[in-house]
Design a protein around this motif. Sequence first.
Motif, PDB file in Angstrom:
ATOM      1  N   ASP A  81      37.326  47.587  36.426  1.00 52.07           N
ATOM      2  CA  ASP A  81      36.417  47.468  35.267  1.00 52.07           C
ATOM      3  C   ASP A  81      34.963  47.743  35.646  1.00 52.07           C
ATOM      4  OD1 ASP A  81      38.676  46.729  33.855  1.00 52.07           O
ATOM      5  OD2 ASP A  81      38.293  44.589  34.084  1.00 52.07           O
ATOM      6  N   SER A  82      34.762  48.472  36.708  1.00 48.89           N
ATOM      7  CA  SER A  82      33.452  48.919  37.206  1.00 48.89           C
ATOM      8  C   SER A  82      32.529  47.815  37.714  1.00 48.89           C
ATOM      9  CB  SER A  82      32.697  49.736  36.142  1.00 48.89           C
ATOM     10  OG  SER A  82      32.151  48.915  35.131  1.00 48.89           O
ATOM     11  N   ASP A  83      32.820  46.537  37.367  1.00 47.99           N
ATOM     12  CA  ASP A  83      31.898  45.475  37.778  1.00 47.99           C
ATOM     13  C   ASP A  83      32.594  44.267  38.383  1.00 47.99           C
ATOM     14  OD1 ASP A  83      33.106  44.378  35.561  1.00 47.99           O
ATOM     15  OD2 ASP A  83      31.243  43.660  34.648  1.00 47.99           O
ATOM     16  N   THR A  84      33.893  44.366  38.655  1.00 43.77           N
ATOM     17  CA  THR A  84      34.633  43.242  39.217  1.00 43.77           C
ATOM     18  C   THR A  84      35.230  43.627  40.559  1.00 43.77           C
ATOM     19  OG1 THR A  84      35.199  42.385  37.022  1.00 43.77           O
ATOM     20  CG2 THR A  84      36.529  41.616  38.872  1.00 43.77           C
ATOM     21  N   ALA A  85      34.866  42.896  41.602  1.00 37.56           N
ATOM     22  CA  ALA A  85      35.374  43.164  42.947  1.00 37.56           C
ATOM     23  C   ALA A  85      36.527  42.223  43.255  1.00 37.56           C
ATOM     24  CB  ALA A  85      34.259  42.980  43.977  1.00 37.56           C
ATOM     25  N   ILE A  86      37.575  42.766  43.862  1.00 37.85           N
ATOM     26  CA  ILE A  86      38.730  41.986  44.304  1.00 37.85           C
ATOM     27  C   ILE A  86      38.710  41.979  45.827  1.00 37.85           C
ATOM     28  CG2 ILE A  86      41.206  41.645  44.083  1.00 37.85           C
ATOM     29  CD1 ILE A  86      39.813  41.844  41.382  1.00 37.85           C
ATOM     30  N   ILE A  87      38.578  40.807  46.430  1.00 33.85           N
ATOM     31  CA  ILE A  87      38.409  40.715  47.880  1.00 33.85           C
ATOM     32  C   ILE A  87      39.431  39.755  48.483  1.00 33.85           C
ATOM     33  CG2 ILE A  87      36.860  39.926  49.734  1.00 33.85           C
ATOM     34  CD1 ILE A  87      34.512  40.868  48.036  1.00 33.85           C
ATOM     35  N   GLU A  88      40.114  40.204  49.531  1.00 36.08           N
ATOM     36  CA  GLU A  88      40.919  39.316  50.370  1.00 36.08           C
ATOM     37  C   GLU A  88      40.099  39.041  51.621  1.00 36.08           C
ATOM     38  OE1 GLU A  88      44.724  41.041  51.331  1.00 36.08           O
ATOM     39  OE2 GLU A  88      44.938  41.847  49.307  1.00 36.08           O
ATOM     40  N   ILE A  89      39.754  37.789  51.857  1.00 32.37           N
ATOM     41  CA  ILE A  89      38.886  37.500  53.000  1.00 32.37           C
ATOM     42  C   ILE A  89      39.563  37.866  54.322  1.00 32.37           C
ATOM     43  CG2 ILE A  89      37.589  35.737  51.773  1.00 32.37           C
ATOM     44  CD1 ILE A  89      39.885  34.555  54.503  1.00 32.37           C
ATOM     45  N   ALA A  90      40.894  37.887  54.347  1.00 32.24           N
ATOM     46  CA  ALA A  90      41.611  38.229  55.577  1.00 32.24           C
ATOM     47  C   ALA A  90      41.348  39.657  56.022  1.00 32.24           C
ATOM     48  CB  ALA A  90      43.107  38.008  55.391  1.00 32.24           C
ATOM     49  N   GLN A  91      40.918  40.523  55.095  1.00 29.17           N
ATOM     50  CA  GLN A  91      40.575  41.891  55.469  1.00 29.17           C
ATOM     51  C   GLN A  91      39.408  41.915  56.461  1.00 29.17           C
ATOM     52  OE1 GLN A  91      41.439  45.254  54.438  1.00 29.17           O
ATOM     53  NE2 GLN A  91      43.378  44.378  53.760  1.00 29.17           N
ATOM     54  N   ALA A  92      38.534  40.913  56.364  1.00 27.91           N
ATOM     55  CA  ALA A  92      37.336  40.886  57.208  1.00 27.91           C
ATOM     56  C   ALA A  92      37.379  39.823  58.292  1.00 27.91           C
ATOM     57  CB  ALA A  92      36.090  40.671  56.347  1.00 27.91           C
ATOM     58  N   CYS A  93      38.157  38.738  58.075  1.00 33.11           N
ATOM     59  CA  CYS A  93      38.164  37.665  59.080  1.00 33.11           C
ATOM     60  C   CYS A  93      39.555  37.076  59.266  1.00 33.11           C
ATOM     61  CB  CYS A  93      37.164  36.568  58.725  1.00 33.11           C
ATOM     62  SG  CYS A  93      37.579  35.621  57.230  1.00 33.11           S
ATOM     63  N   VAL A 129      36.690  38.263  42.327  1.00 33.93           N
ATOM     64  CA  VAL A 129      37.948  37.536  42.467  1.00 33.93           C
ATOM     65  C   VAL A 129      38.272  37.561  43.957  1.00 33.93           C
ATOM     66  CG1 VAL A 129      40.406  37.485  41.928  1.00 33.93           C
ATOM     67  CG2 VAL A 129      38.745  38.165  40.173  1.00 33.93           C
ATOM     68  N   VAL A 130      38.384  36.378  44.559  1.00 34.76           N
ATOM     69  CA  VAL A 130      38.483  36.286  46.021  1.00 34.76           C
ATOM     70  C   VAL A 130      39.727  35.494  46.419  1.00 34.76           C
ATOM     71  CG1 VAL A 130      37.325  35.548  48.138  1.00 34.76           C
ATOM     72  CG2 VAL A 130      35.960  36.317  46.166  1.00 34.76           C
ATOM     73  N   GLY A 131      40.522  36.056  47.323  1.00 36.77           N
ATOM     74  CA  GLY A 131      41.667  35.355  47.882  1.00 36.77           C
ATOM     75  C   GLY A 131      41.298  34.772  49.237  1.00 36.77           C
ATOM     76  N   LEU A 132      41.526  33.468  49.437  1.00 34.33           N
ATOM     77  CA  LEU A 132      41.052  32.785  50.646  1.00 34.33           C
ATOM     78  C   LEU A 132      42.053  32.736  51.797  1.00 34.33           C
ATOM     79  CD1 LEU A 132      38.935  29.637  49.691  1.00 34.33           C
ATOM     80  CD2 LEU A 132      38.187  31.930  50.331  1.00 34.33           C
ATOM     81  N   GLY A 133      43.248  33.242  51.626  1.00 30.46           N
ATOM     82  CA  GLY A 133      44.284  33.006  52.635  1.00 30.46           C
ATOM     83  C   GLY A 133      44.098  33.752  53.947  1.00 30.46           C
ATOM     84  N   GLY A 134      44.576  33.114  55.038  1.00 32.40           N
ATOM     85  CA  GLY A 134      44.774  33.812  56.305  1.00 32.40           C
ATOM     86  C   GLY A 134      43.600  33.971  57.227  1.00 32.40           C
ATOM     87  N   SER A 135      42.602  33.107  57.158  1.00 36.52           N
ATOM     88  CA  SER A 135      41.420  33.297  58.001  1.00 36.52           C
ATOM     89  C   SER A 135      41.670  32.886  59.454  1.00 36.52           C
ATOM     90  CB  SER A 135      40.230  32.486  57.463  1.00 36.52           C
ATOM     91  OG  SER A 135      40.294  31.142  57.913  1.00 36.52           O
ATOM     92  N   ALA A 136      40.891  33.472  60.343  1.00 35.28           N
ATOM     93  CA  ALA A 136      40.917  33.120  61.767  1.00 35.28           C
ATOM     94  C   ALA A 136      39.715  32.271  62.135  1.00 35.28           C
ATOM     95  CB  ALA A 136      40.912  34.397  62.611  1.00 35.28           C
ATOM     96  N   THR A 137      39.021  31.745  61.130  1.00 38.20           N
ATOM     97  CA  THR A 137      37.696  31.164  61.333  1.00 38.20           C
ATOM     98  C   THR A 137      37.630  29.675  61.011  1.00 38.20           C
ATOM     99  OG1 THR A 137      37.127  31.812  59.080  1.00 38.20           O
ATOM    100  CG2 THR A 137      36.559  33.349  60.840  1.00 38.20           C
ATOM    101  N   ASN A 138      36.541  29.057  61.479  1.00 37.34           N
ATOM    102  CA  ASN A 138      36.265  27.646  61.183  1.00 37.34           C
ATOM    103  C   ASN A 138      34.755  27.431  61.158  1.00 37.34           C
ATOM    104  OD1 ASN A 138      38.169  24.979  61.230  1.00 37.34           O
ATOM    105  ND2 ASN A 138      36.112  24.478  61.968  1.00 37.34           N
TER     106      ASN A 138
END
Length: 379
Positions: A81-93, A129-138
């Motif tokens: 929709d040109s203005d909504t980002a979908i992010i999985e945090i596991a992609q970056a951390c 819209v952000v999915g929080l699963g699967g991080s390697a961080t604390n």
Amino acid sequence: MNVLIAIDSFKGSVSSIEASETISLGIKDVYKEATITVLPLADGGEGTVEALVAVRGGELVTKEVTGPLGRKVQATYGIVDSDTAIIEIAQACGLPLVPTNERNPSLTTTYGVGELIADAIERGCREFVVGLGGSATNDGGIGMLQALGFRFEDKNGQELGFGGGALVHLHSIKLDQVHPDVKNCSFRVACDVNNPLYGPNGAAYIYGTQKGASDEMIAKLDEGLQHYGKVVEQQLTLDIHSIEGAGAAGGLGAAFIGFLGAELESGIDLVLDVIEMETHIQGVDFVITGEGKLDHQTAMGKAPIGVAKLANYYNVPVIALAGSVPSGKSTLNDHGITSYFSIMSSPMTLDEAMNSDVTIHHLRNTTEQLFRLIKSITK
């Protein structure tokens, strides 16, 4: 015949989109004129970006960001929709980005998540819209916040380094360099845990071991999160500890709630809302859902149960397909699944069963046989 397919991925084998396409072929083998609606599914974790972009017709964006170990990684997120980002945090951390022998939540950072958010802001996104699963961080999410311009300084005025181990040195928080458009952004965060930030049920004690922390390290990480929470409360009058979900993803939940004003939502409920499942489910003859393994965790609210509850509301029968299904009595039927089936037709090793070609063959065959039965009793 009007069928809605909303199935999660068979992780390690086939994606939600691949499974949906295969099931469609199985239905068409019997009902050539069937109307089939495909809504790729995820629960806020792995596959969420792919699923939501496929349904909403968006685009995938790949950006080089700082990975959990400080090395550059390629991370992909979606824009719809040109203005909504979908992010999985596991992609970056995410944990898969860290070799087993390098797992150390005292050092790993969420900085790359903030870089993804900043990139999306620059592309015009204001809804997230952000999915929080699967991080390697604390690290309590300070890495993400640092990438957005928040400053976390030690007593000497120096910016804190990466990792959960740095939190004990936090002395002051500065907001004067925060990205000016952050305040105009809205964050919906998929989170299916209710852990507080610190303490016996907090981020470090519950999830630290799987991220590579020893018992001694876990105690130090928890101490850092406690100190972080107290400094935030003293200086910003924000309680980021006691809110349910604050401890998600090593404290990223606390950062999203406290600093970015996010709402934490059930992963599957959030996804079903974004893909407008309720609109599509009305009037169909059957819903097909499932995932790689149906078990007690499924019954606790994973994607197939979210689908089943909504289907039940509209009195639509639900068929669930999986590689593995419960032995003995299951509660899945009590949670709205009309019937569930394993797609495996003969004994085989796990490696054989996980082979994507094998999964696709059995998924199509099982679907065909089920709809042959349906056709024979609905003539």
